[in-house]
Design a protein around this motif. Structure first.
Motif, PDB file in Angstrom:
ATOM      1  N   ARG A  48      -1.731 -39.006  -4.479  1.00  0.00           N
ATOM      2  CA  ARG A  48      -1.905 -39.475  -5.854  1.00  0.00           C
ATOM      3  C   ARG A  48      -1.983 -40.998  -5.930  1.00  0.00           C
ATOM      4  O   ARG A  48      -2.622 -41.547  -6.839  1.00  0.00           O
ATOM      5  N   TRP A  52      -8.853 -43.287  -6.100  1.00  0.00           N
ATOM      6  CA  TRP A  52      -9.790 -42.161  -6.132  1.00  0.00           C
ATOM      7  C   TRP A  52     -11.041 -42.425  -5.326  1.00  0.00           C
ATOM      8  O   TRP A  52     -11.556 -41.533  -4.632  1.00  0.00           O
ATOM      9  N   TRP A  53     -11.540 -43.668  -5.373  1.00  0.00           N
ATOM     10  CA  TRP A  53     -12.769 -43.988  -4.637  1.00  0.00           C
ATOM     11  C   TRP A  53     -12.541 -43.940  -3.130  1.00  0.00           C
ATOM     12  O   TRP A  53     -13.440 -43.535  -2.369  1.00  0.00           O
ATOM     13  N   PHE A  81     -15.952 -35.774  -7.466  1.00  0.00           N
ATOM     14  CA  PHE A  81     -16.035 -36.766  -8.545  1.00  0.00           C
ATOM     15  C   PHE A  81     -16.060 -36.069  -9.898  1.00  0.00           C
ATOM     16  O   PHE A  81     -15.448 -36.541 -10.871  1.00  0.00           O
ATOM     17  N   GLY A  84     -12.611 -35.191 -11.035  1.00  0.00           N
ATOM     18  CA  GLY A  84     -11.931 -36.355 -11.601  1.00  0.00           C
ATOM     19  C   GLY A  84     -12.465 -36.727 -12.964  1.00  0.00           C
ATOM     20  O   GLY A  84     -11.715 -37.171 -13.844  1.00  0.00           O
ATOM     21  N   TRP A  89      -7.876 -35.088 -11.812  1.00  0.00           N
ATOM     22  CA  TRP A  89      -7.715 -35.654 -10.474  1.00  0.00           C
ATOM     23  C   TRP A  89      -6.275 -35.506  -9.969  1.00  0.00           C
ATOM     24  O   TRP A  89      -6.044 -35.076  -8.830  1.00  0.00           O
ATOM     25  N   ASP A  90      -5.291 -35.853 -10.806  1.00  0.00           N
ATOM     26  CA  ASP A  90      -3.885 -35.740 -10.386  1.00  0.00           C
ATOM     27  C   ASP A  90      -3.517 -34.289 -10.075  1.00  0.00           C
ATOM     28  O   ASP A  90      -2.824 -34.007  -9.089  1.00  0.00           O
ATOM     29  N   MET A  93      -4.885 -33.357  -6.713  1.00  0.00           N
ATOM     30  CA  MET A  93      -4.099 -33.871  -5.601  1.00  0.00           C
ATOM     31  C   MET A  93      -2.817 -33.058  -5.410  1.00  0.00           C
ATOM     32  O   MET A  93      -2.384 -32.810  -4.272  1.00  0.00           O
TER      33      MET A  93
END
Length: 283
Positions: A48, A52-53, A81, A84, A89-90, A93
């Protein structure tokens, strides 16, 4: 109606056995639980906190190394992507951390058991029925004793996932080693190789496609448990699916469900590519 005088129940025996385990080995289970929870939380925090990239770049490099195809690698990165972009996104993960820990434990258990099974027909005759039970028994059945031993949270979710996901790896490791050509083994024996040299120099390399197929299946089955894991306190994408079901929020449940599918497709493509010979993967 079945005669009552011919019925019996094993519920009392099982309850007594589980109570004895909790009473006599509670500290051991607590130590195992704390260790696993530390590993899961540490990995989850690492994923986390990674930008992200950078995570997308790492996945893209791994995908290219596995497939040797630029288009496939770009497509994999684009799919992640998209997850996200919808604000998951979180959760992605969290799910990835849970699945990675469960897969690593399954590999550490599954490959050695598969090797031992391939070397011993007696062990195989005992192990295969147990694997059948593990794969066919509803997951909620073995969740009950696991919950009694470890309580709610991520740890029982890991154990339930491992019980469900490890059997394919054990079976395919056993199958891959047993399918090694007997003439090859005779030749390596003629050169005086010991059992460890036979295993690591010949059997495991030749069985690698089968073992990678087992790891692929184990990973997919671990991912399929995320919704059930959310029911006992594990966070992640499965939690959003569960909330969507409970609140009839179809959109939220669909977004999380599609994110799980995307993660499954990404992992499946990468693990399958690593399981194929390099000249096939590059075609």
């Amino acid at each position: 109606m079945f005669p009552e005088n011919l019925t019996f129940s094993i519920a009392g025996w099982v309850n007594t056995w589980v109570d004895a385990l909790v009473s006599n080995y509670g500290d051991v289970f607590r130590h195992i639980s704390d260790t696993l929870l530390w590993a899961i939380v540490s990995l989850e925090n690492l994923l986390r906190l990674t930008p992200w990239w950078l995570m997308l770049l790492i996945v893209g490099v791994i995908a290219w190394h596995a497939t040797r195809k630029v288009f496939s690698s770009v497509l994999i990165v684009g799919l992640l992507f998209l997850v996200g972009a919808v604000g998951l996104w979180d959760k992605l993960m969290q799910t990835l951390a849970l699945m990675m820990v469960a897969t690593v434990i399954s590999v550490l258990i599954g490959i050695p058991l598969g090797i031992l099974s391939a070397r011993s027909n007696r062990l195989r005759s005992v192990l295969m029925p147990l694997l059948d039970i593990m794969q066919t028994m509803p997951s909620f059945v073995y969740l009950i004793p696991v919950l009694m031993l470890f309580g709610l949270g991520k740890v029982p979710a890991i154990f339930a996932t491992v019980i469900y996901a490890a059997p394919p790896l054990i079976r395919l490791t056993d199958l891959g080693i047993r399918q090694v050509d007997g003439e090859v083994m005779e030749a390596i024996n003629a050169f005086g190789a010991n059992r460890w040299q036979q295993l690591f120099g010949v059997q495991l390399p030749l069985a690698l496609p089968s073992i990678m197929a087992g790891i692929n299946q184990t990973t997919m089955m671990a991912l399929s448990m995320v919704v059930i894991a959310s029911m006992i306190g594990a966070r992640g994408l499965g939690e959003d699916v569960l909330v969507g079901i409970q609140t009839l929020n179809v959109g939220r449940g669909l977004e999380a469900g599609l994110a799980i599918v995307i993660l499954a497709v990404v992992i499946d493509r990468i693990t399958q590519a690593y399981g194929r010979p390099r000249h096939e993967a590059s075609k």
